[in-house]
Design an enzyme around this catalytic site. Structure first.
Site, mmCIF file in Angstrom:
data_model
loop_
_atom_site.group_PDB
_atom_site.id
_atom_site.type_symbol
_atom_site.label_atom_id
_atom_site.label_comp_id
_atom_site.label_asym_id
_atom_site.label_seq_id
_atom_site.Cartn_x
_atom_site.Cartn_y
_atom_site.Cartn_z
ATOM 1 N N LYS A 74 -48.035 -16.649 -21.340
ATOM 2 C CA LYS A 74 -49.021 -17.866 -21.013
ATOM 3 C C LYS A 74 -50.029 -17.635 -22.094
ATOM 4 O O LYS A 74 -50.689 -16.667 -22.238
ATOM 5 C CB LYS A 74 -49.172 -17.572 -19.572
ATOM 6 C CG LYS A 74 -50.179 -18.801 -19.113
ATOM 7 C CD LYS A 74 -50.415 -18.499 -17.762
ATOM 8 C CE LYS A 74 -50.952 -19.679 -16.883
ATOM 9 N NZ LYS A 74 -51.240 -19.400 -15.374
ATOM 10 N N SER A 150 -49.664 -23.080 -12.645
ATOM 11 C CA SER A 150 -49.894 -23.424 -13.961
ATOM 12 C C SER A 150 -49.293 -22.777 -15.025
ATOM 13 O O SER A 150 -49.556 -22.963 -16.222
ATOM 14 C CB SER A 150 -51.563 -23.017 -14.120
ATOM 15 O OG SER A 150 -51.805 -21.592 -13.952
ATOM 16 N N SER A 174 -49.587 -19.811 -9.184
ATOM 17 C CA SER A 174 -49.292 -20.159 -10.732
ATOM 18 C C SER A 174 -47.948 -19.445 -11.172
ATOM 19 O O SER A 174 -47.485 -19.764 -11.977
ATOM 20 C CB SER A 174 -50.346 -20.255 -11.552
ATOM 21 O OG SER A 174 -51.213 -21.185 -11.132
#
Length: 464
Positions: A74, A150, A174
């Protein structure tokens, strides 16, 4: 590609890391335009790491348990020489990271090959990865639908088969939300288990980092590698390294199971609860346990998230407000204006709520709960009906994850192998949370592995 099998073949000399890496980079270059999972491909770095692995093997040295395995992170993880974007426009002008984040260094030390950085919601404040600056990440099972967030890019990259392992973060859900919507496995470890040093923060008192993978063995391998004490994260607890890979075949005899009731038995579509029942049947879980004050715990998580997030970003809110995604900016501004006594009360409630939930584990080892209230929705859709009421999708994707995040329990999200049996629209993936007491990740992995052997959980194949 499976990480464990790939590493075995490379360590045994049956494959070369550089060949695996070149194939992965070519695949990302050819297919990722469909998914928009990657925001940066670190091809030169990946090739250099792969050649180092091959050289180590040629010299008779073991490069590590993830030798030659491609992975990605990420884009809130620091990667040396690259600006850490955290999904934002503002951080594009930041200085490149001086060194890799701690967990990235752990992966490198195990021989893994970093192929790039992945799409996410701006500053991790969202559940859909419809990023205003990099564009939406698309669900590999239906390109018209969200991947969740996310850590949407992290889940999509694994679901699409671009890499077998990724790293993400989980503040309010997330890791678990995109795992559910993309049909893969994801681990949110106990708060304080893994170091967060070298990652862009969101809510320091709630942030967790963890891995995604396409099967339990690969998730376990990644988790084992990531463990280790790091004094640079003040929230990390000095726990012994506790490998879970040797425990995957231990079975579930003697373990106690319960289905989370109350808050976790409403606020969702039928497929969310059907998935829970499918898991419960295989585990023989007949008991139901109400998680006390879960809705209030979720409310506390909302307030703490808004307040800490707003405080963190206040300098940029004052000087660069126009460079935020408007939806992110407005929530940060609202959080910055919360009365202090609200936030203090939320922290008090959080402590009381945690104590109440921990008592449940005197009577069960695993709580089973939905991971998301519904399967992936179309990109751009703002609202959905829940319990007869039209509600916004983004905050309500976390209805079942937030009450667990705010008290730091370990959770493993598992995908239903055949989501059509739960009645999801068009057979879209749906996942379930396995929740354990603090520091009992070993139990989570034993249960997930048993469910995988029984055929009830697995990453569903892509259609078409």
């Amino acid at each position: 590609m499976k990480a464990a099998e790939t590493a075995q073949a490379i360590r045994a000399g049956r494959r070369r890391a550089i060949d695996v890496t070149e194939a992965a980079l070519a695949d990302i270059g050819t297919r990722d335009s469909r998914y928009n999972a990657f925001t940066e491909v670190t091809a030169a770095r990946a090739r250099a790491e792969a050649l180092a692995v091959d050289q180590a093997i040629a010299q008779g040295r073991d490069p590590g348990p993830l030798a030659g395995v491609p992975y990605a992170v990420k884009n809130l993880f620091d990667l040396e020489g690259i600006a850490t974007l955290a999904g934002s426009k503002i951080e594009r002008s930041a200085k490149p990271a001086a060194r890799d984040g701690y967990l990235v260094r752990r992966m490198a030390a195990a021989g893994a090959i970093c192929t790039g950085a992945l799409n996410m919601d701006e500053y991790a404040y969202g559940f859909t990865t419809e990023n205003a600056h990099d564009g939406p990440c698309r669900n590999p099972h239906d390109l018209t639908r969200i991947a969740g967030g996310s850590s949407g890019g992290s889940a999509a990259a694994v679901a699409a088969g671009l890499v077998p392992i990724t790293l993400g973060s989980d503040t309010n859900g997330s890791i678990r939300v995109p795992s559910s919507l993309c049909g893969i496995f994801g681990l949110k470890p106990t708060y304080g288990r893994l170091s967060r040093a070298g990652s862009y923060p969101f809510v320091a008192s709630l942030d967790h980092l963890g891995p995604f993978a396409g099967d339990v063995a690969d998730l376990a391998l990644a988790y084992d590698v990531l463990q280790g004490f790091d004094p640079e994260d003040p929230a990390q607890t000095r726990q012994p390294v506790e490998p879970v890979t040797p425990r995957l075949g231990a079975g579930i005899e003697g373990l106690r199971f319960a289905v989370a009731d109350g808050h976790f038995a409403r606020n969702g579509h039928p497929e969310a609860f059907a998935a829970v029942e499918a898991i419960a049947r295989v585990l023989g879980a007949t008991r139901r346990m109400v998680v006390p004050d879960a809705a209030r715990g979720r409310a506390a998580a909302f307030l703490i998230t808004m307040a800490e997030g707003g405080n963190l970003h206040m300098p940029d809110l004052r000087t660069r407000a126009a460079d935020f995604d408007p939806g992110t900016r407005d929530r940060f501004l609202a959080g910055a204006m919360l009365p202090a006594h609200w936030v203090t009360q939320a922290q008090r409630l959080r402590a009381d709520y945690r104590a109440s939930v921990l008592k449940l584990f005197a009577e069960t080892d695993i709580l089973i709960a939905p991971a998301t209230p519904f399967s992936a929705t179309p990109i751009g859709q703002a609202n959905i009906e829940l319990d007869g009421e039209l509600v916004p999708i983004r905050p309500n994707l976390g209805v079942f994850t937030q009450p667990i995040s705010c008290i730091g329990l370990p959770v493993l999200a598992v995908p239903l192998a055949d989501p059509s049996t739960a009645g999801t629209p068009n057979g879209l993936p749906i996942g379930v949370q396995l929740i354990a007491a603090p520091w009992r990740e070993d139990v989570l992995f034993r249960v997930a592995a048993a469910l995988e052997r029984a055929g009830v959980v697995a990453a569903p194949p892509l259609r078409g």
